[in-house]
Motif scaffolding. Structure first.
Motif, PDB file in Angstrom:
ATOM      1  N   HIS A 151     -14.685  84.038  11.544  1.00  0.00           N
ATOM      2  CA  HIS A 151     -14.692  84.210  10.089  1.00  0.00           C
ATOM      3  C   HIS A 151     -15.784  85.169   9.645  1.00  0.00           C
ATOM      4  O   HIS A 151     -15.591  85.959   8.713  1.00  0.00           O
ATOM      5  CB  HIS A 151     -14.867  82.848   9.404  1.00  0.00           C
TER       6      HIS A 151
ATOM      7  N   GLN B  64     -16.726  87.732  11.164  1.00  0.00           N
ATOM      8  CA  GLN B  64     -16.277  89.091  11.449  1.00  0.00           C
ATOM      9  C   GLN B  64     -15.055  89.489  10.618  1.00  0.00           C
ATOM     10  O   GLN B  64     -14.936  90.637  10.195  1.00  0.00           O
ATOM     11  CB  GLN B  64     -15.937  89.202  12.944  1.00  0.00           C
ATOM     12  N   GLN B  65     -14.150  88.524  10.359  1.00  0.00           N
ATOM     13  CA  GLN B  65     -12.931  88.804   9.593  1.00  0.00           C
ATOM     14  C   GLN B  65     -12.739  87.708   8.540  1.00  0.00           C
ATOM     15  O   GLN B  65     -11.922  86.805   8.723  1.00  0.00           O
ATOM     16  CB  GLN B  65     -11.713  88.874  10.511  1.00  0.00           C
TER      17      GLN B  65
ATOM     18  N   ASN C  31     -11.365  87.592   5.628  1.00  0.00           N
ATOM     19  CA  ASN C  31     -10.258  87.650   4.667  1.00  0.00           C
ATOM     20  C   ASN C  31      -8.880  87.465   5.286  1.00  0.00           C
ATOM     21  O   ASN C  31      -7.870  87.624   4.599  1.00  0.00           O
ATOM     22  CB  ASN C  31     -10.303  88.992   3.922  1.00  0.00           C
ATOM     23  N   ASP C  32      -8.816  87.146   6.571  1.00  0.00           N
ATOM     24  CA  ASP C  32      -7.513  87.061   7.233  1.00  0.00           C
ATOM     25  C   ASP C  32      -7.444  85.783   8.062  1.00  0.00           C
ATOM     26  O   ASP C  32      -7.764  85.771   9.254  1.00  0.00           O
ATOM     27  CB  ASP C  32      -7.297  88.292   8.112  1.00  0.00           C
TER      28      ASP C  32
ATOM     29  N   ALA D 258      -5.219  85.964  11.267  1.00  0.00           N
ATOM     30  CA  ALA D 258      -5.827  86.556  12.469  1.00  0.00           C
ATOM     31  C   ALA D 258      -6.639  85.501  13.213  1.00  0.00           C
ATOM     32  O   ALA D 258      -6.630  85.455  14.448  1.00  0.00           O
ATOM     33  CB  ALA D 258      -6.716  87.740  12.081  1.00  0.00           C
ATOM     34  N   CYS D 259      -7.322  84.661  12.468  1.00  0.00           N
ATOM     35  CA  CYS D 259      -8.068  83.576  13.099  1.00  0.00           C
ATOM     36  C   CYS D 259      -7.111  82.585  13.757  1.00  0.00           C
ATOM     37  O   CYS D 259      -7.385  82.078  14.850  1.00  0.00           O
ATOM     38  CB  CYS D 259      -8.943  82.884  12.061  1.00  0.00           C
TER      39      CYS D 259
ATOM     40  N   TYR E 116     -11.942  79.335   5.504  1.00  0.00           N
ATOM     41  CA  TYR E 116     -11.149  80.365   4.829  1.00  0.00           C
ATOM     42  C   TYR E 116     -10.706  79.912   3.433  1.00  0.00           C
ATOM     43  O   TYR E 116     -10.413  80.742   2.577  1.00  0.00           O
ATOM     44  CB  TYR E 116      -9.938  80.762   5.675  1.00  0.00           C
TER      45      TYR E 116
END
Length: 701
Positions: free
Chosen positions: A223, A225-226, A228-229, A232-233, A265
């Motif tokens: 989370h 690193q990314q 908003n997606d 992907a997680c 998220y």
């Protein structure tokens, strides 16, 4: 220190749990894969199915029924695995409801239950040593523990300890760590709404090198690193922590990743969090239910969207052995949990909360924000019901019912539903059974305020109850309301003549002629159903629902309706229970015709499968009274010549500590015992038997 808004937070947390379960249940695996959910529903932003009434599953049953160990055993001390194990055995009907009965060695709960039945005590019953690593680390240790967090606010370690004790009945290893994590997270949510703090509080209560902690940290690092997606997680979890690596029907580790994913998220938003948990697949109802409790507490009632809250309507039904306990009013239960929380914290509970709670009767005060207590309207075209703080007979809240342009003769019922049958549900989820929460002889009372905006006559109401089988409405006399005034309405529920009552309320009717039409609202407050019941059960007017003869919950045996009787055929000890779980002094009279077998008994003050009294025929020319307290003990007996194929009237009276058995009007047994002071009634046998039961009458003394 318990927070000042504790009750509201508990209410929000318990609502949140049930919202999450209801949202996730329609897309629960194995058919509903992650990809299939995504391709079918895309972004889930509302319930994907409408239910007539939602029948809860194991995710709700466990937190509700296992907590009763605080009443049955751990009354003045901390909980132990054995206390909760006794609740498992007492409140479940073997093979039906409560758990997923997927087979020994397949379903962790089924496995643990059989272990307990065979004398393997908790925590051995759920241990890796006993059941192996895979069975012990499935998800159930986590999904049954929400209420242990709710009754231990602002004390994550104590909440985790209680959750672990409960989880060890059926789980071990990582499965127990899931219970610790979530109980601590729920407890912490009473102190902060910062989702990262809440997650860290949960992780602080489990070993840092555990697999559960590692998958959680992997999600948090992803989370970072990314952020908003979430999908992907989810892909990362599938790749690195998926079901291919953690086997069994529903392993805790992949789902632990979903828990942390949905919370981080979801960014502290209740609605988004339960939606993400559902969209991520795997064990959707468990995942959304658990995070729903955490975020419900953290966000409070104001954080729960009306689209999710309104269909719940403050009600959930369970699938335990007590049909009375299976009908749950969420605001009332929130008060019960709150009182327990103060007890465990050794702090005095505010008197207004104590005074507003009763488990023996129905009492709706509409004080909790947004509460409706499952009151319904029959015609939503004319009437809409909602919570209000504008008018109250007592306190600050009431139920507001808006009536919109009604003319003479147009009506809508406003009612509480105290009983359900199979026809009230869309599916067969966990086979709930029900005992009514309203009976003939009880008094119904409420206060009603009229605020009429238009119409040339004031509105009128008529109290009523509806009989389930015939749908006949027993309407009392009409009362003309007084504009801008509170009036008290009360009536005694009339004789239902052997039927069960499935609606209690008022008929709201317009007296206005066609122009101008009646427009305005009424407020209802202080709704009660209380007092001593006096009623009969006519089996000509009952049905077979969810595999049981209404209104009984059966445990073992084959039960059916035959010529106006409830008929039992069994090769093993069997029982059937109904009635008010909290009834104290009463008599039960029934006709009994024994066909074969030594044991034909009437149960009284039964508090489940393992607690209660049983009196009646007990071998050739013998009658006995037994105490069942996790094993049967004969309290007394006497000679009585009885025969197969003969009708006998058995009457058992419990008053104070005195238990009396009458047969055909003759007193044949009397004994004093104070082990149990309240409970259900029913019928039972201690061995193979065939028996007919009919013409039941219950009178509270």
């Amino acid at each position: 220190m318990i927070p000042s808004n504790y009750l509201e937070k508990v209410y929000a947390g318990y609502l949140g749990m049930n919202i999450g379960i209801r949202l996730g249940a329609p897309v629960e695996p194995t058919i509903w894969t992650y990809e299939r959910i995504k391709n079918t529903y895309g972004e889930i932003t509302d319930y994907v199915k409408e239910f007539k009434n939602f029948a809860a599953d194991d995710d709700a049953n466990g937190p509700y029924y296992f907590l009763r160990a605080l009443y049955d055993d751990a009354v003045d001390r901390d909980i132990t695995p054995n206390d909760v194990a006794r609740a498992w055995l007492n409140y479940a009907r073997e093979g039906i409801g409560m758990f997923w009965w997927g087979g020994y060695g397949v379903s962790t709960e089924h496995t643990a239950y059989i272990n307990l039945k065979k004398g393997i005590p908790a925590p051995q019953s759920g241990s890796i040593e006993q059941n192996g690593l895979i069975i012990a680390e499935q998800i159930g240790g986590q999904i049954f523990i929400d209420t242990w967090g709710l009754v231990n606010p602002c004390n994550p370690k104590k909440a985790a300890d209680f959750g672990e004790a409960a989880a060890r009945v059926s789980h071990d290893g990582e499965g127990v760590l899931g219970a610790r994590f979530f109980c601590a997270a729920i407890s912490k949510a009473f102190e902060t709404s910062d989702i990262r703090e809440i997650i860290e509080a949960g992780l602080a209560e489990i070993p840092a090198d555990s697999i559960y902690a590692r998958v959680s940290r992997a999600v948090l690092e992803f989370h970072a690193q990314q952020p908003n997606d979430f999908r992907a997680c989810r892909d990362m979890l599938e790749r690195d922590w998926g079901y291919d690596k953690y086997t069994g029907v529903c392993h805790i580790i992949p789902n632990a990743g979903i828990y942390v994913l949905s919370m981080i998220y979801g960014q502290g938003d209740f609605n988004r969090t339960v939606e993400i948990a559902t969209m991520c697949g795997w064990d959707t109802d468990c995942n959304a239910g658990n995070v729903g409790t955490v975020l419900g507490v953290a966000c409070g009632l104001e954080g729960i969207a009306d689209k999710y809250r309104k269909p719940i309507n403050d009600s959930i039904v369970m699938s335990g052995i007590s049909g009375y306990l299976n009908i749950l009013d969420i605001p009332t239960y929130a008060k019960e949990l709150t009182i327990l929380g103060y007890r465990l914290a050794k702090e005095p509970c505010p008197q207004e909360i104590v005074d507003s709670f009763t488990d023996r009767d129905i009492y709706f005060d509409f004080e909790l924000p947004g509460s409706t207590h499952n009151i319904r309207v029959s015609d939503p075209f004319f009437c809409q019901a909602r919570h209000s703080t504008e008018k109250a007979f007592r306190g600050t809240g009431s139920l507001e019912v808006i009536f919109d342009r009604m003319t003479r003769g147009e009506k809508s019922k406003v009612f509480y539903k105290p009983y359900y049958t199979r026809a009230d549900f869309s599916d067969e989820r966990y086979s709930p059974t029900f005992a009514p929460r309203a009976y003939s002889g009880q008094k119904v009372s409420m206060n009603i305020y009229l605020d009429q905006w238009g119409g040339n006559e004031t509105m009128g109401i008529a109290p009523y109850v509806r009989l389930h089988k015939s749908k006949k409405e027993l309407v009392q006399g009409y009362v003309k309301l007084v504009n801008q005034e509170w009036i008290e309405v009360e009536f005694v529920i009339p004789d239902s003549e052997g039927e069960l009552i499935d609606e209690v309320g008022i008929v709201l009717e317009s007296y206005s002629t066609r122009k101008p039409k009646s427009l305005g609202r009424i407020f209802i407050d202080e709704f009660r159903i209380s007092g001593k019941a006096d009623y009969t059960i006519d089996f000509h007017k009952q049905s077979g629902d969810f595999g049981c003869v209404t209104p009984f919950a059966h445990n073992h045996g084959a039960w059916s309706l035959v010529d106006g009787s409830m008929y039992l055929m069994t090769a093993e000890p069997s029982e059937a229970y109904t009635g008010n779980y909290f009834a104290t002094d009463y008599s039960v009279t029934l006709d009994l015709n024994p066909q074969i077998g030594d044991s034909h008994l009437v149960a009284v003050r039964a508090q489940g499968a393992m607690r209660g009294y049983h009196a009646g025929f007990d071998g050739k020319d013998q009658v006995s009274l037994y105490l069942n307290d996790f094993g049967y003990t004969k309290l007394t007996g006497a000679s009585y010549p009885w025969q197969f194929g003969q009708d006998y009237e058995l009457k058992v009276t419990v008053q104070g500590q005195v238990i009396t058995l009458f047969i055909n009007g003759e007193q044949v047994l009397q004994h004093t015992d104070g082990t149990f002071g309240y409970g259900m009634y029913g019928v039972s046998t201690l061995g193979a038997a065939r028996t007919y039961y009919s013409n039941i009458r219950v009178t509270e003394l």
